[in-house]
Write a protein that holds these residues in place. Structure first.
Motif, short mmCIF file in Angstrom:
data_model
loop_
_atom_site.label_atom_id
_atom_site.label_comp_id
_atom_site.label_asym_id
_atom_site.label_seq_id
_atom_site.Cartn_x
_atom_site.Cartn_y
_atom_site.Cartn_z
N LEU A 64 0.72 -1.40 0.02
CA LEU A 64 0.18 -0.31 0.31
C LEU A 64 0.77 1.33 -0.36
O LEU A 64 2.06 1.76 0.66
CB LEU A 64 -0.92 -0.61 1.48
CG LEU A 64 -2.11 1.19 1.48
CD1 LEU A 64 -2.86 0.78 0.22
CD2 LEU A 64 -2.49 1.43 2.98
N LYS A 65 0.44 2.62 -0.61
CA LYS A 65 1.86 3.32 -1.55
C LYS A 65 0.42 4.58 -0.91
O LYS A 65 -1.05 4.97 -1.65
CB LYS A 65 2.30 2.99 -2.98
CG LYS A 65 3.02 4.29 -2.77
CD LYS A 65 4.41 3.86 -3.18
CE LYS A 65 5.55 4.73 -3.85
NZ LYS A 65 6.69 5.36 -2.91
N ASN A 66 1.15 5.58 0.01
CA ASN A 66 0.20 6.63 0.19
C ASN A 66 -0.73 6.87 1.38
O ASN A 66 -1.18 8.04 0.77
CB ASN A 66 0.46 7.60 -0.99
CG ASN A 66 1.71 7.93 -2.00
OD1 ASN A 66 2.10 8.01 -1.83
ND2 ASN A 66 1.55 8.46 -3.50
N ALA A 67 -0.88 5.63 1.96
CA ALA A 67 -1.64 5.93 3.21
C ALA A 67 -0.84 6.68 4.13
O ALA A 67 -0.27 6.81 4.58
CB ALA A 67 -2.30 4.18 3.17
N HIS A 68 -1.97 7.36 4.29
CA HIS A 68 -2.16 8.51 5.05
C HIS A 68 -1.93 8.27 6.48
O HIS A 68 -3.70 8.19 6.70
CB HIS A 68 -1.83 10.22 5.48
CG HIS A 68 -1.52 10.87 6.06
ND1 HIS A 68 -1.81 11.50 7.03
CD2 HIS A 68 -0.13 11.86 6.67
CE1 HIS A 68 -1.72 12.56 7.74
NE2 HIS A 68 -0.27 12.56 7.21
#
Length: 149
Positions: free
Chosen positions: A55-59
């Motif tokens: 999972l990429k760019n989940a804040h």
């Protein structure tokens, strides 16, 4: 099932074809931050490299009371957990038809944090306009039915 965050933007940008459930590898301070509801999935996406789902760019906000034991990067890549045959099936569809894998929601299942993933196909501008028009028509119809009763 206690929902933490939804990615409403995904249903506007993409046609959702199939949904999957995956576990996520988190640190303890990140789980505490999720319990406080400090998460955003708007620009996040998933990719598969060497059989690993990421999972990429989940804040997920840094938990302020964790002290020196927390990671300072709130948008770091996080490993997702799925069965091998599910990952292989998704890889085949992504490579063959040009679909993408987007996280739709993040929720608690008991004490575990789960991610709902969707296999999606991008919408064109005219599709987005049609979606907005249908939503406006439905809203107008609901208003008329409310006044009729």
């Amino acid at each position: 099932m206690n929902t933490i965050a939804n990615n409403r933007y995904a249903s506007y940008e993409y046609f959702i074809l199939e949904k999957y459930e995956a576990g996520i590898v988190l640190e303890g301070s990140e789980v505490k931050s999720l319990r406080a509801g400090k998460c955003n999935l708007k620009d996040s996406f998933c990719y598969i490299r060497e059989g690993q789902l990421t999972l990429k760019n989940a804040h997920i906000a840094v938990y302020d009371k964790s002290g020196a034991f927390s990671t300072k990067d709130s948008k770091r890549d996080r490993k997702l957990l799925m069965h091998r045959f599910e990952i292989d099936k998704i890889v085949g569809k992504i490579n063959e038809k040009g679909y993408t894998l987007i996280p739709i929601s993040l929720y608690f299942s008991g004490s575990l944090v789960k991610v709902e993933l969707a296999l999606c196909k991008g919408k064109q501008n005219f599709d987005k306009k049609r979606t907005i028009a249908e939503r406006d028509q439905k809203r107008a119809l609901d208003r008329q039915l409310k006044d009729y009763r």
